[in-house]
Structure formats: C-alpha cells, structure tokens
Design a protein around this motif. Structure first.
Motif, PDB file in Angstrom:
ATOM      1  N   MET A 142       8.185  -0.031   1.172  1.00 29.83           N
ATOM      2  CA  MET A 142       7.462   0.201   1.632  1.00 29.83           C
ATOM      3  C   MET A 142       6.020   0.826   1.038  1.00 29.83           C
ATOM      4  O   MET A 142       4.697   0.581   1.317  1.00 29.83           O
ATOM      5  N   LYS A 155       5.237   2.040  -3.632  1.00 32.55           N
ATOM      6  CA  LYS A 155       5.781   1.518  -4.921  1.00 32.55           C
ATOM      7  C   LYS A 155       4.445   2.114  -5.436  1.00 32.55           C
ATOM      8  O   LYS A 155       3.311   1.669  -6.067  1.00 32.55           O
ATOM      9  N   SER A 170       9.405   4.381  -6.200  1.00 32.47           N
ATOM     10  CA  SER A 170       9.690   3.859  -4.403  1.00 32.47           C
ATOM     11  C   SER A 170       9.566   4.590  -3.832  1.00 32.47           C
ATOM     12  O   SER A 170      10.326   5.373  -3.448  1.00 32.47           O
ATOM     13  N   PHE A 171       9.423   4.085  -2.174  1.00 38.53           N
ATOM     14  CA  PHE A 171      10.358   4.552  -0.966  1.00 38.53           C
ATOM     15  C   PHE A 171      10.398   3.394  -0.089  1.00 38.53           C
ATOM     16  O   PHE A 171       9.202   2.587   0.142  1.00 38.53           O
ATOM     17  N   ALA A 172      11.108   4.003   0.720  1.00 37.03           N
ATOM     18  CA  ALA A 172      11.786   2.756   1.597  1.00 37.03           C
ATOM     19  C   ALA A 172      10.777   2.653   2.448  1.00 37.03           C
ATOM     20  O   ALA A 172      10.956   3.713   3.563  1.00 37.03           O
ATOM     21  N   GLU A 173      10.951   1.902   3.558  1.00 38.53           N
ATOM     22  CA  GLU A 173      11.057   1.988   4.933  1.00 38.53           C
ATOM     23  C   GLU A 173      11.920   2.761   5.683  1.00 38.53           C
ATOM     24  O   GLU A 173      12.358   2.896   5.890  1.00 38.53           O
ATOM     25  N   GLU A 179      11.880   5.623   4.971  1.00 37.89           N
ATOM     26  CA  GLU A 179      12.247   7.015   4.846  1.00 37.89           C
ATOM     27  C   GLU A 179      12.213   8.082   4.320  1.00 37.89           C
ATOM     28  O   GLU A 179      10.761   7.822   4.673  1.00 37.89           O
ATOM     29  N   ASP A 218       2.939  -1.164   1.952  1.00 36.58           N
ATOM     30  CA  ASP A 218       2.935  -2.269   2.128  1.00 36.58           C
ATOM     31  C   ASP A 218       2.981  -3.620   1.816  1.00 36.58           C
ATOM     32  O   ASP A 218       2.144  -3.898   2.747  1.00 36.58           O
ATOM     33  N   LYS A 219       2.562  -4.015   0.933  1.00 42.88           N
ATOM     34  CA  LYS A 219       2.465  -5.081   0.082  1.00 42.88           C
ATOM     35  C   LYS A 219       1.307  -5.455  -0.507  1.00 42.88           C
ATOM     36  O   LYS A 219       0.949  -6.509  -1.048  1.00 42.88           O
ATOM     37  N   LYS A 269      11.105   5.351  13.429  1.00 44.08           N
ATOM     38  CA  LYS A 269      10.721   4.854  11.831  1.00 44.08           C
ATOM     39  C   LYS A 269       9.561   4.891  11.145  1.00 44.08           C
ATOM     40  O   LYS A 269       9.426   3.809  10.041  1.00 44.08           O
ATOM     41  N   THR A 323       7.688   6.356   7.560  1.00 44.56           N
ATOM     42  CA  THR A 323       8.210   6.162   6.421  1.00 44.56           C
ATOM     43  C   THR A 323       7.340   7.761   5.906  1.00 44.56           C
ATOM     44  O   THR A 323       5.418   7.450   6.646  1.00 44.56           O
TER      45      THR A 323
END
Length: 218
Positions: A1, A3, A24-27, A29, A62-63, A188, A190
């Motif tokens: 999600m 970086k 980095s952080f995951a969705e 998390e 988010d890209k 959900k 982040t």
C-alpha cells in the motif's frame, strides 16, 4: 500500500529529517513509528500524505508516485485516500462539531442525503450526536479528539495517519482513542501512528513497531 524507497528529507540549513529511509506498509496493516521528538516520524507522515516532497527518493502510495504529483493533484489524492489525526487536532474552534467533521467533504459536492448519512454514522460511532451543534472550543479534550478522528474518517479513507495522537490526553482518553483505532483496523484501514507513548508498543492489533532515530529506521 505504501512504499518509501531510499527517501531523504532535508530542510534549510542542511538538517536531515530523514536519511535514506526504505520502508513499506501493507494494506490493512497497523504500524507504530516509535521515536522521540525530532527523530523523523512526523516528516515521514508528511511525505506519505503528500504534504511535503522528499529531497531524494520515491514515495509511492496505493501505486501512485505521490512525491511526483503536482500540489493540486496531491491535495485531491490526499482528500480521497488519507485521513489525518493531528496532535493538536487542527479543528476550527468557532465551528460546530458537525461543521468540522463535514469539512473534508465540502469539495466533493455530495448530495445532502449522502452528507447526512456519513455525518450520522460518525456521530454515532464516536458518541458525539448530542454535541453536533456545539462549537468545538466548548468541548472537552476527549470530545475534541473524537471529533478529529470522526473528521479523519468521514471520507472512508484507505489510510489513517496519526501524529502523536495521545500527546494531549490522559491515560483514560488515550485508551479510548486506542479502542477507536481498533475499530478502524477492523474496517481494513492501513494505519500508521507516530508516537513515543508506550501504550502503543504492545497492542495486539499492531503488526509492527518500527523505531526511527536521527532520521534512520533501526
């Protein structure tokens, strides 16, 4: 999600708030950034939110290469995707609870029915319904904190960024805030919390505690 790739943030005078950070952080998390004042935590949140740009490196959210977006695109992206909870709340003292919570939605031109639906959801979630027409300067510290969280949550953001959110709260109110985070985690979101409050370091819903010192991740 999220970086950060070899990110350095330098301010005037050559002061490095961040020095070559890759993280980095995951969705979905929940991550705590642990460190004393001046360690670089707040600078990291500012870069993730697109409020400032790195001196070197890339910030991807988010890209989207948010560090390369023009300011008006970064503002739009932040409004649609990120909710921010500030240490000093940043509420507008002479406006009511209702008006403060709805502020992030003003540029979206939503229908009145949708505005009222979202407002009622947040007023109920944070037990502020009986205070909705009260000016925020007349609220207690805990009520102002809940108003700030409701404002951050009103646009259903994918990401919540909280900067020293319990610095002005006693332990009881801090625990209430943690309960609010737990609920947002269940949706959900982040969530990244910058703090040196030890209450956050052993929470069961926090995936990681990342220590930041002198602009570096340890």
């Amino acid at each position: 999600m999220i970086k950060l790739e070899n990110v350095t943030k330098e301010y005037e005078g050559g002061v490095k708030a961040l020095d070559g950070v890759t993280l980095s952080f995951a969705e979905g998390e929940v991550v705590v950034l642990k460190g004393m004042s001046g360690s670089g935590k707040s600078s990291m949140l500012s870069l993730i939110a697109g409020l400032s740009k790195p001196t070197k490196g890339e910030v991807i959210v988010d890209k989207k290469h948010i560090s390369k977006l023009a300011d008006h695109f970064a503002t739009s992206f932040r409004r649609e995707n990120i909710g921010m909870i500030f240490q000093k709340y940043n509420l507008i003292a002479d406006l009511s609870v209702k008006e403060n919570i709805l502020l992030p939605l003003v540029p979206l031109n939503l229908k009145k029915e949708e505005l009222e639906k979202r407002l009622e959801r947040e007023l109920e979630r944070f037990s502020l319904g009986h205070k909705k027409d009260v000016e925020v300067k007349k609220l207690s510290g805990g009520e102002q904190q809940r108003c700030a969280i409701a404002r951050a949550n009103i646009n259903n953001p994918k990401i919540i960024l909280a900067d020293e959110p319990t610095a002005n709260l006693d332990e009881k109110l801090s625990l209430e805030f943690i309960d609010s985070l737990r609920e947002m985690k269940s949706e959900k979101r982040t969530i990244i919390i910058a703090t040196h409050d030890p209450l956050f370091f052993d929470l069961d819903f926090v995936a990681r505690v990342v220590e930041v010192r002198h602009g570096k991740v340890l």
